[in-house]
Design a protein around this motif. Structure first.
Motif, PDB file in Angstrom:
ATOM      1  N   LYS A 154       0.846  -1.191   0.000  1.00 29.51           N
ATOM      2  CA  LYS A 154       0.000   0.000   0.000  1.00 29.51           C
ATOM      3  C   LYS A 154       0.882   1.243   0.000  1.00 29.51           C
ATOM      4  O   LYS A 154       1.892   1.306   0.711  1.00 29.51           O
ATOM      5  CB  LYS A 154      -0.906   0.012   1.236  1.00 29.51           C
ATOM      6  N   ILE A 155       0.515   2.225  -0.801  1.00 30.14           N
ATOM      7  CA  ILE A 155       1.248   3.486  -0.865  1.00 30.14           C
ATOM      8  C   ILE A 155       0.569   4.499   0.055  1.00 30.14           C
ATOM      9  O   ILE A 155      -0.637   4.722  -0.035  1.00 30.14           O
ATOM     10  CB  ILE A 155       1.295   4.034  -2.306  1.00 30.14           C
ATOM     11  N   ILE A 156       1.355   5.101   0.942  1.00 36.00           N
ATOM     12  CA  ILE A 156       0.850   6.114   1.876  1.00 36.00           C
ATOM     13  C   ILE A 156       1.537   7.436   1.561  1.00 36.00           C
ATOM     14  O   ILE A 156       2.772   7.521   1.545  1.00 36.00           O
ATOM     15  CB  ILE A 156       1.143   5.724   3.337  1.00 36.00           C
ATOM     16  N   ASN A 157       0.757   8.461   1.302  1.00 36.62           N
ATOM     17  CA  ASN A 157       1.313   9.790   1.076  1.00 36.62           C
ATOM     18  C   ASN A 157       1.688  10.427   2.411  1.00 36.62           C
ATOM     19  O   ASN A 157       0.911  10.359   3.379  1.00 36.62           O
ATOM     20  CB  ASN A 157       0.321  10.679   0.342  1.00 36.62           C
ATOM     21  N   ALA A 158       2.842  11.070   2.456  1.00 39.08           N
ATOM     22  CA  ALA A 158       3.293  11.703   3.698  1.00 39.08           C
ATOM     23  C   ALA A 158       2.285  12.745   4.185  1.00 39.08           C
ATOM     24  O   ALA A 158       2.085  12.899   5.393  1.00 39.08           O
ATOM     25  CB  ALA A 158       4.670  12.346   3.491  1.00 39.08           C
ATOM     26  N   ASP A 159       1.640  13.453   3.264  1.00 38.09           N
ATOM     27  CA  ASP A 159       0.663  14.475   3.649  1.00 38.09           C
ATOM     28  C   ASP A 159      -0.550  13.882   4.368  1.00 38.09           C
ATOM     29  O   ASP A 159      -1.263  14.591   5.087  1.00 38.09           O
ATOM     30  CB  ASP A 159       0.177  15.245   2.412  1.00 38.09           C
ATOM     31  N   ASP A 160      -0.801  12.573   4.161  1.00 40.56           N
ATOM     32  CA  ASP A 160      -1.947  11.914   4.782  1.00 40.56           C
ATOM     33  C   ASP A 160      -1.615  11.337   6.154  1.00 40.56           C
ATOM     34  O   ASP A 160      -2.486  10.742   6.795  1.00 40.56           O
ATOM     35  CB  ASP A 160      -2.466  10.790   3.878  1.00 40.56           C
ATOM     36  N   VAL A 161      -0.370  11.499   6.587  1.00 40.39           N
ATOM     37  CA  VAL A 161       0.045  10.969   7.886  1.00 40.39           C
ATOM     38  C   VAL A 161      -0.122  12.065   8.938  1.00 40.39           C
ATOM     39  O   VAL A 161       0.469  13.130   8.843  1.00 40.39           O
ATOM     40  CB  VAL A 161       1.512  10.499   7.861  1.00 40.39           C
ATOM     41  N   GLU A 162      -0.955  11.813   9.945  1.00 42.88           N
ATOM     42  CA  GLU A 162      -1.145  12.777  11.029  1.00 42.88           C
ATOM     43  C   GLU A 162       0.054  12.787  11.957  1.00 42.88           C
ATOM     44  O   GLU A 162       0.473  13.851  12.415  1.00 42.88           O
ATOM     45  CB  GLU A 162      -2.404  12.434  11.821  1.00 42.88           C
ATOM     46  N   THR A 175      -2.660   7.474   9.954  1.00 44.38           N
ATOM     47  CA  THR A 175      -3.145   8.207   8.793  1.00 44.38           C
ATOM     48  C   THR A 175      -4.550   8.770   8.999  1.00 44.38           C
ATOM     49  O   THR A 175      -5.237   8.458   9.970  1.00 44.38           O
ATOM     50  CB  THR A 175      -3.147   7.290   7.554  1.00 44.38           C
ATOM     51  N   LEU A 176      -4.975   9.588   8.040  1.00 42.21           N
ATOM     52  CA  LEU A 176      -6.270  10.260   8.105  1.00 42.21           C
ATOM     53  C   LEU A 176      -7.450   9.301   8.144  1.00 42.21           C
ATOM     54  O   LEU A 176      -8.524   9.651   8.637  1.00 42.21           O
ATOM     55  CB  LEU A 176      -6.431  11.184   6.886  1.00 42.21           C
ATOM     56  N   ASP A 177      -7.245   8.091   7.619  1.00 42.62           N
ATOM     57  CA  ASP A 177      -8.347   7.124   7.598  1.00 42.62           C
ATOM     58  C   ASP A 177      -8.448   6.337   8.901  1.00 42.62           C
ATOM     59  O   ASP A 177      -9.218   5.374   8.994  1.00 42.62           O
ATOM     60  CB  ASP A 177      -8.205   6.171   6.404  1.00 42.62           C
ATOM     61  N   GLY A 178      -7.651   6.728   9.908  1.00 46.11           N
ATOM     62  CA  GLY A 178      -7.728   6.073  11.202  1.00 46.11           C
ATOM     63  C   GLY A 178      -6.931   4.788  11.306  1.00 46.11           C
ATOM     64  O   GLY A 178      -7.036   4.063  12.299  1.00 46.11           O
ATOM     65  N   ARG A 179      -6.093   4.500  10.309  1.00 46.61           N
ATOM     66  CA  ARG A 179      -5.286   3.286  10.320  1.00 46.61           C
ATOM     67  C   ARG A 179      -3.884   3.595  10.837  1.00 46.61           C
ATOM     68  O   ARG A 179      -3.389   4.721  10.730  1.00 46.61           O
ATOM     69  CB  ARG A 179      -5.186   2.707   8.898  1.00 46.61           C
ATOM     70  N   ASN A 229      -6.457  15.681  14.335  1.00 50.13           N
ATOM     71  CA  ASN A 229      -7.817  15.598  13.816  1.00 50.13           C
ATOM     72  C   ASN A 229      -8.440  14.226  14.030  1.00 50.13           C
ATOM     73  O   ASN A 229      -9.623  14.114  14.346  1.00 50.13           O
ATOM     74  CB  ASN A 229      -7.822  15.932  12.320  1.00 50.13           C
ATOM     75  N   ARG A 230      -7.640  13.169  13.905  1.00 49.58           N
ATOM     76  CA  ARG A 230      -8.202  11.808  13.956  1.00 49.58           C
ATOM     77  C   ARG A 230      -7.532  10.947  15.039  1.00 49.58           C
ATOM     78  O   ARG A 230      -8.213  10.267  15.794  1.00 49.58           O
ATOM     79  CB  ARG A 230      -8.054  11.142  12.591  1.00 49.58           C
ATOM     80  N   PHE A 231      -6.243  10.977  15.111  1.00 46.15           N
ATOM     81  CA  PHE A 231      -5.509  10.094  16.031  1.00 46.15           C
ATOM     82  C   PHE A 231      -5.834  10.430  17.485  1.00 46.15           C
ATOM     83  O   PHE A 231      -5.682  11.574  17.915  1.00 46.15           O
ATOM     84  CB  PHE A 231      -4.003  10.239  15.795  1.00 46.15           C
ATOM     85  N   SER A 232      -6.278   9.423  18.236  1.00 43.30           N
ATOM     86  CA  SER A 232      -6.620   9.651  19.639  1.00 43.30           C
ATOM     87  C   SER A 232      -6.274   8.457  20.526  1.00 43.30           C
ATOM     88  O   SER A 232      -6.670   8.405  21.684  1.00 43.30           O
ATOM     89  CB  SER A 232      -8.113   9.969  19.770  1.00 43.30           C
ATOM     90  N   GLU A 233      -5.532   7.486  19.974  1.00 43.79           N
ATOM     91  CA  GLU A 233      -5.206   6.284  20.731  1.00 43.79           C
ATOM     92  C   GLU A 233      -4.313   6.576  21.932  1.00 43.79           C
ATOM     93  O   GLU A 233      -4.390   5.906  22.956  1.00 43.79           O
ATOM     94  CB  GLU A 233      -4.516   5.250  19.828  1.00 43.79           C
ATOM     95  N   GLN A 234      -3.457   7.594  21.807  1.00 38.58           N
ATOM     96  CA  GLN A 234      -2.525   7.924  22.879  1.00 38.58           C
ATOM     97  C   GLN A 234      -2.433   9.442  23.018  1.00 38.58           C
ATOM     98  O   GLN A 234      -2.713  10.180  22.079  1.00 38.58           O
ATOM     99  CB  GLN A 234      -1.130   7.369  22.571  1.00 38.58           C
ATOM    100  N   GLU A 235      -2.029   9.898  24.207  1.00 40.97           N
ATOM    101  CA  GLU A 235      -1.771  11.320  24.411  1.00 40.97           C
ATOM    102  C   GLU A 235      -0.478  11.700  23.702  1.00 40.97           C
ATOM    103  O   GLU A 235       0.519  10.976  23.768  1.00 40.97           O
ATOM    104  CB  GLU A 235      -1.641  11.649  25.904  1.00 40.97           C
ATOM    105  N   ILE A 236      -0.502  12.842  23.024  1.00 40.95           N
ATOM    106  CA  ILE A 236       0.712  13.363  22.391  1.00 40.95           C
ATOM    107  C   ILE A 236       1.147  14.583  23.188  1.00 40.95           C
ATOM    108  O   ILE A 236       0.460  15.611  23.194  1.00 40.95           O
ATOM    109  CB  ILE A 236       0.459  13.738  20.917  1.00 40.95           C
ATOM    110  N   ILE A 237       2.280  14.466  23.854  1.00 42.96           N
ATOM    111  CA  ILE A 237       2.776  15.520  24.727  1.00 42.96           C
ATOM    112  C   ILE A 237       4.094  16.057  24.185  1.00 42.96           C
ATOM    113  O   ILE A 237       5.006  15.290  23.858  1.00 42.96           O
ATOM    114  CB  ILE A 237       2.999  15.002  26.168  1.00 42.96           C
ATOM    115  N   VAL A 238       4.175  17.373  24.058  1.00 47.84           N
ATOM    116  CA  VAL A 238       5.441  18.000  23.664  1.00 47.84           C
ATOM    117  C   VAL A 238       6.337  18.017  24.898  1.00 47.84           C
ATOM    118  O   VAL A 238       5.984  18.606  25.925  1.00 47.84           O
ATOM    119  CB  VAL A 238       5.230  19.442  23.162  1.00 47.84           C
TER     120      VAL A 238
END
Length: 251
Positions: A154-162, A175-179, A229-238
């Motif tokens: 499968k080809i994944i575009n970098a722009d589609d990676v959250e 990715t934007l599709d929740g995968r 926008n989509r990814f919510s499986e884990q907290e993202i902390i700076v």
């Protein structure tokens, strides 16, 4: 020590300025283009040391010195590592590869101070460097990834990676599709392959895409929390040590 920075990416210039201030090195001026630099050099006393980005928005920085005779020591700063070996052969002080490492910067400043104390003549042959940069190509950052999904590719575009993240010794693209796709790479390798204007390493675990940041929230211990926008499986902390650079990157 009179120091100036010539760098077209203002966040990178501000970060370098901050790193130098932590070394008690004061920057008197930040310039951002060939045209601006030529005008400044023609009307001001030349500094002791220049931190010089090789490729500026309006041309190669060496074009400055086609018009102005340089009277300063130079430390090169650039993301173009293919030029590193050749640049080291010149009588410049040092060569720093972006993103600039704190320790390497400190060593470069010490190297300059040693040169100065020993009264060594510092000169740069810009014509030799320009020969190495004939028709330089705009750096091409990675735009897509190929991942294996079952028996398929499968080809994944970098722009589609959250975001990219590491987990259980693996590196994943969310990715934007929740995968979430397992990649055959590391976050460290991705830092060299992806555009720094689009992606930022917010912690040891996460590398985020600015196009998909939905919200930024104050968090404990002077940190920040990022909502995508989509990814919510884990907290993202700076992480706290990256907050300042993250805020500069956002600008």
């Amino acid at each position: 020590m009179n120091v100036i920075i010539i760098e077209d990416e203002k966040p990178a210039a501000r970060r370098l300025n901050r790193l130098l201030s932590e070394l008690d090195v004061s920057v008197s001026k930040m310039l951002h283009s060939v045209e601006e630099s030529i005008d400044w050099f023609q009307n001001n006393q030349h500094p002791d040391l220049i931190f010089l980005d090789i490729q500026l928005s309006d041309g190669l920085s060496f074009e400055i010195f086609d018009i102005v005779e340089v009277k300063s020591a130079i430390i090169f700063t650039t993301a173009y590592d293919e030029y590193a070996l050749q640049a080291f052969k010149l009588n410049s002080i040092d060569y720093l590869l972006k993103p600039i490492d704190d320790e390497e910067l400190e060593n470069a400043v010490k190297k300059y101070q040693n040169f100065k104390s020993e009264s060594q003549k510092i000169s740069v042959d810009f014509n030799d460097i320009k020969k190495l940069l004939v028709n330089p190509l705009e750096r091409e950052y990675k735009k897509r990834f190929t991942v294996k999904v079952g028996q398929h590719l499968k080809i994944i575009n970098a722009d589609d990676v959250e975001c990219f993240y590491s987990e259980n010794k693996g590196t994943y693209a969310a990715t934007l599709d929740g995968r979430n796709y397992l990649l055959d790479t590391t976050l460290e390798q991705l830092e060299e392959e992806l555009s720094p204007k689009v992606f930022f390493r917010v912690s040891r675990k996460f590398y985020v895409n600015i196009k998909h940041i939905n919200d930024i929230i104050s968090y404990t211990n002077s940190r920040l929390q990022i909502k995508l926008n989509r990814f919510s499986e884990q907290e993202i902390i700076v992480s706290r040590e990256r907050v300042k650079d993250f805020k500069l990157w956002l600008e």
